[in-house]
Motif scaffolding. Structure first.
Motif, mmCIF file in Angstrom:
data_model
loop_
_atom_site.group_PDB
_atom_site.id
_atom_site.type_symbol
_atom_site.label_atom_id
_atom_site.label_comp_id
_atom_site.label_asym_id
_atom_site.label_seq_id
_atom_site.Cartn_x
_atom_site.Cartn_y
_atom_site.Cartn_z
ATOM 1 N N HIS A 40 0.852 -1.189 0.000
ATOM 2 C CA HIS A 40 0.000 0.000 0.000
ATOM 3 C C HIS A 40 0.887 1.237 0.000
ATOM 4 O O HIS A 40 1.568 1.516 0.987
ATOM 5 N N LEU A 41 0.877 1.959 -1.088
ATOM 6 C CA LEU A 41 1.612 3.222 -1.161
ATOM 7 C C LEU A 41 0.683 4.334 -0.694
ATOM 8 O O LEU A 41 -0.213 4.768 -1.413
ATOM 9 N N ARG A 42 0.900 4.782 0.531
ATOM 10 C CA ARG A 42 0.033 5.802 1.115
ATOM 11 C C ARG A 42 0.497 7.211 0.740
ATOM 12 O O ARG A 42 1.657 7.439 0.419
ATOM 13 N N GLU A 43 -0.446 8.125 0.848
ATOM 14 C CA GLU A 43 -0.157 9.526 0.540
ATOM 15 C C GLU A 43 1.011 10.059 1.366
ATOM 16 O O GLU A 43 1.866 10.788 0.864
ATOM 17 N N ASP A 44 1.070 9.675 2.659
ATOM 18 C CA ASP A 44 2.122 10.201 3.527
ATOM 19 C C ASP A 44 3.373 9.324 3.554
ATOM 20 O O ASP A 44 4.319 9.624 4.284
ATOM 21 N N ARG A 45 3.363 8.206 2.774
ATOM 22 C CA ARG A 45 4.531 7.314 2.671
ATOM 23 C C ARG A 45 4.984 6.811 4.046
ATOM 24 O O ARG A 45 6.161 6.672 4.313
ATOM 25 N N ARG A 46 4.022 6.490 4.899
ATOM 26 C CA ARG A 46 4.362 6.094 6.271
ATOM 27 C C ARG A 46 5.069 4.745 6.325
ATOM 28 O O ARG A 46 5.729 4.437 7.311
ATOM 29 N N HIS A 47 4.883 3.920 5.308
ATOM 30 C CA HIS A 47 5.609 2.649 5.289
ATOM 31 C C HIS A 47 6.214 2.401 3.907
ATOM 32 O O HIS A 47 7.379 2.721 3.703
ATOM 33 N N ILE A 48 5.476 1.873 2.976
ATOM 34 C CA ILE A 48 6.001 1.652 1.635
ATOM 35 C C ILE A 48 6.317 2.989 0.963
ATOM 36 O O ILE A 48 5.567 3.960 1.086
ATOM 37 N N THR A 49 7.451 3.028 0.256
ATOM 38 C CA THR A 49 7.882 4.244 -0.437
ATOM 39 C C THR A 49 7.860 4.018 -1.947
ATOM 40 O O THR A 49 7.738 2.893 -2.423
ATOM 41 N N ASP A 50 8.032 5.106 -2.674
ATOM 42 C CA ASP A 50 8.097 5.008 -4.135
ATOM 43 C C ASP A 50 9.259 4.120 -4.564
ATOM 44 O O ASP A 50 9.150 3.347 -5.521
ATOM 45 N N GLY A 51 10.379 4.223 -3.858
ATOM 46 C CA GLY A 51 11.527 3.381 -4.170
ATOM 47 C C GLY A 51 11.232 1.910 -3.964
ATOM 48 O O GLY A 51 11.720 1.047 -4.722
ATOM 49 N N ASP A 52 10.445 1.594 -2.944
ATOM 50 C CA ASP A 52 10.045 0.199 -2.729
ATOM 51 C C ASP A 52 9.241 -0.322 -3.922
ATOM 52 O O ASP A 52 9.443 -1.454 -4.377
ATOM 53 N N ILE A 53 8.316 0.492 -4.413
ATOM 54 C CA ILE A 53 7.504 0.075 -5.561
ATOM 55 C C ILE A 53 8.389 -0.115 -6.784
ATOM 56 O O ILE A 53 8.224 -1.091 -7.541
ATOM 57 N N ASP A 54 9.333 0.783 -7.001
ATOM 58 C CA ASP A 54 10.278 0.637 -8.120
ATOM 59 C C ASP A 54 10.971 -0.719 -8.056
ATOM 60 O O ASP A 54 11.052 -1.448 -9.057
ATOM 61 N N ARG A 55 11.478 -1.067 -6.877
ATOM 62 C CA ARG A 55 12.241 -2.309 -6.725
ATOM 63 C C ARG A 55 11.335 -3.529 -6.807
ATOM 64 O O ARG A 55 11.717 -4.558 -7.374
ATOM 65 N N LEU A 56 10.144 -3.451 -6.232
ATOM 66 C CA LEU A 56 9.218 -4.575 -6.324
ATOM 67 C C LEU A 56 8.879 -4.878 -7.778
ATOM 68 O O LEU A 56 8.862 -6.047 -8.194
ATOM 69 N N MET A 57 8.624 -3.858 -8.565
ATOM 70 C CA MET A 57 8.292 -4.073 -9.964
ATOM 71 C C MET A 57 9.477 -4.668 -10.729
ATOM 72 O O MET A 57 9.303 -5.447 -11.666
ATOM 73 N N ALA A 58 10.694 -4.313 -10.317
ATOM 74 C CA ALA A 58 11.888 -4.798 -11.012
ATOM 75 C C ALA A 58 12.286 -6.205 -10.572
ATOM 76 O O ALA A 58 12.815 -6.986 -11.379
ATOM 77 N N GLU A 59 12.044 -6.548 -9.300
ATOM 78 C CA GLU A 59 12.600 -7.781 -8.743
ATOM 79 C C GLU A 59 11.573 -8.850 -8.405
ATOM 80 O O GLU A 59 11.920 -10.039 -8.299
ATOM 81 N N LEU A 60 10.329 -8.480 -8.233
ATOM 82 C CA LEU A 60 9.322 -9.426 -7.774
ATOM 83 C C LEU A 60 8.978 -10.430 -8.867
ATOM 84 O O LEU A 60 8.800 -10.061 -10.029
ATOM 85 N N THR A 61 8.884 -11.703 -8.490
ATOM 86 C CA THR A 61 8.503 -12.738 -9.447
ATOM 87 C C THR A 61 7.033 -13.129 -9.319
ATOM 88 O O THR A 61 6.525 -13.881 -10.143
ATOM 89 N N LEU A 62 6.358 -12.634 -8.284
ATOM 90 C CA LEU A 62 4.930 -12.867 -8.104
ATOM 91 C C LEU A 62 4.142 -11.639 -8.546
ATOM 92 O O LEU A 62 4.698 -10.540 -8.657
ATOM 93 N N PRO A 63 2.836 -11.777 -8.760
ATOM 94 C CA PRO A 63 2.015 -10.607 -9.080
ATOM 95 C C PRO A 63 2.027 -9.599 -7.931
ATOM 96 O O PRO A 63 1.937 -9.978 -6.760
ATOM 97 N N LEU A 64 2.133 -8.316 -8.267
ATOM 98 C CA LEU A 64 2.061 -7.245 -7.270
ATOM 99 C C LEU A 64 0.666 -6.645 -7.272
ATOM 100 O O LEU A 64 0.152 -6.236 -8.314
ATOM 101 N N ASN A 65 0.084 -6.579 -6.083
ATOM 102 C CA ASN A 65 -1.198 -5.910 -5.869
ATOM 103 C C ASN A 65 -0.902 -4.580 -5.186
ATOM 104 O O ASN A 65 -0.518 -4.557 -4.016
ATOM 105 N N LEU A 66 -1.056 -3.497 -5.908
ATOM 106 C CA LEU A 66 -0.784 -2.154 -5.380
ATOM 107 C C LEU A 66 -2.056 -1.594 -4.771
ATOM 108 O O LEU A 66 -3.034 -1.332 -5.472
ATOM 109 N N GLU A 67 -2.070 -1.428 -3.454
ATOM 110 C CA GLU A 67 -3.187 -0.761 -2.803
ATOM 111 C C GLU A 67 -2.989 0.741 -2.918
ATOM 112 O O GLU A 67 -1.888 1.250 -2.664
ATOM 113 N N MET A 68 -4.052 1.459 -3.254
ATOM 114 C CA MET A 68 -3.914 2.884 -3.544
ATOM 115 C C MET A 68 -5.223 3.611 -3.284
ATOM 116 O O MET A 68 -6.306 3.041 -3.412
#
Length: 242
Positions: free
Chosen positions: A45-73
């Motif tokens: 879950h990429l929240r407006e205030d970035r309290r946990h997951i960050t934009d950089g995390d999403i970048d890396r997940l999309m590049a490295e993850l081998t499973l489907p990513l479910n982006l909560e938004m």
């Protein structure tokens, strides 16, 4: 019944990291461990205030993850733009209030039909599988079907906090009704080893998304064992018959 998929939410690995700053623990590493332990997907879950997951995390997940990513938004233009750049497998639109500790309540798909329509349309045009996180309510199932989303995720928080038959009946009714409208039914929020079995037994459910409890248990038994134990608890609630 078919095997129930398990999506592991890695948000709170990032919560621990951000409490102190730095790079450890790494939520992308957590996603890799969950993959090895048998998860079927990863949720972030990429929240407006970035309290946990960050934009950089999403970048890396999309590049490295081998499973489907479910982006909560949330349904905001900022999050829509991010989703359209990354094009994850799925995007789950959730309600979001800056002051809340966690997602409280489901999205009012019925009351926000007009405002949600362009978000759903843009995401679907980009080939992203759209879901809505909603209360287990027939009115919300009907609204989701009118919006043209293929998936709804039922909010199991009230059941998890109460564990009463009334809330379980609401989940059962919404799952049956939504599936009858052609929706794929997912569920999540507040599920634990102790309460997941009765939810897993609901035959229309295709996927559970579970995070906070798994990450909490990982402190004591390790992330891989926690994912495997949740998988076992789900399978105990729903023996696979074909």
């Amino acid at each position: 019944m078919k095997r129930l998929r398990l999506g592991v939410n890695i948000d709170h690995v990032a919560t621990i990291r951000n409490a102190r700053g730095g790079l450890h623990p790494d939520p992308v590493r957590a996603a890799a461990i969950a993959t090895e332990a048998g998860a079927d997907g990863v949720t972030a879950h990429l929240r407006e205030d970035r309290r946990h997951i960050t934009d950089g995390d999403i970048d890396r997940l999309m590049a490295e993850l081998t499973l489907p990513l479910n982006l909560e938004m949330a349904a905001t233009m900022e999050m829509l733009d991010i989703a359209l750049v990354h094009r994850p497998h799925a995007a789950c639109i959730v309600p979001e209030r800056r002051e809340e500790r966690t997602t409280e309540g489901g999205l009012d798909a019925a009351g926000q039909h007009n405002s949600l329509t362009p978000f759903v349309g843009r995401l679907r045009e980009a080939g992203i599988r759209v879901s809505l996180f909603v209360a287990p309510d027939r009115r919300q199932m009907e609204a989701a079907a009118r919006l043209g989303v293929p998936v709804v995720e039922l909010h199991t928080g009230p059941y998890a906090h109460d564990a009463g038959e009334r809330e379980l009946d609401r989940l059962r009714d919404a799952a049956e009704y939504g599936a009858g409208l052609g929706l794929e039914i997912h569920a999540g929020h507040g599920l634990t080893f102790d309460n997941v079995g009765l939810v897993a037994a609901i035959p229309q459910l295709a996927e559970l998304n579970i995070g906070h409890f798994i990450i909490g248990e990982a402190v004591f038994i390790g992330l891989g064992p926690a994912v495997r134990a949740m998988r076992a608890a789900m399978d105990a609630g729903r023996p696979v018959t074909g």
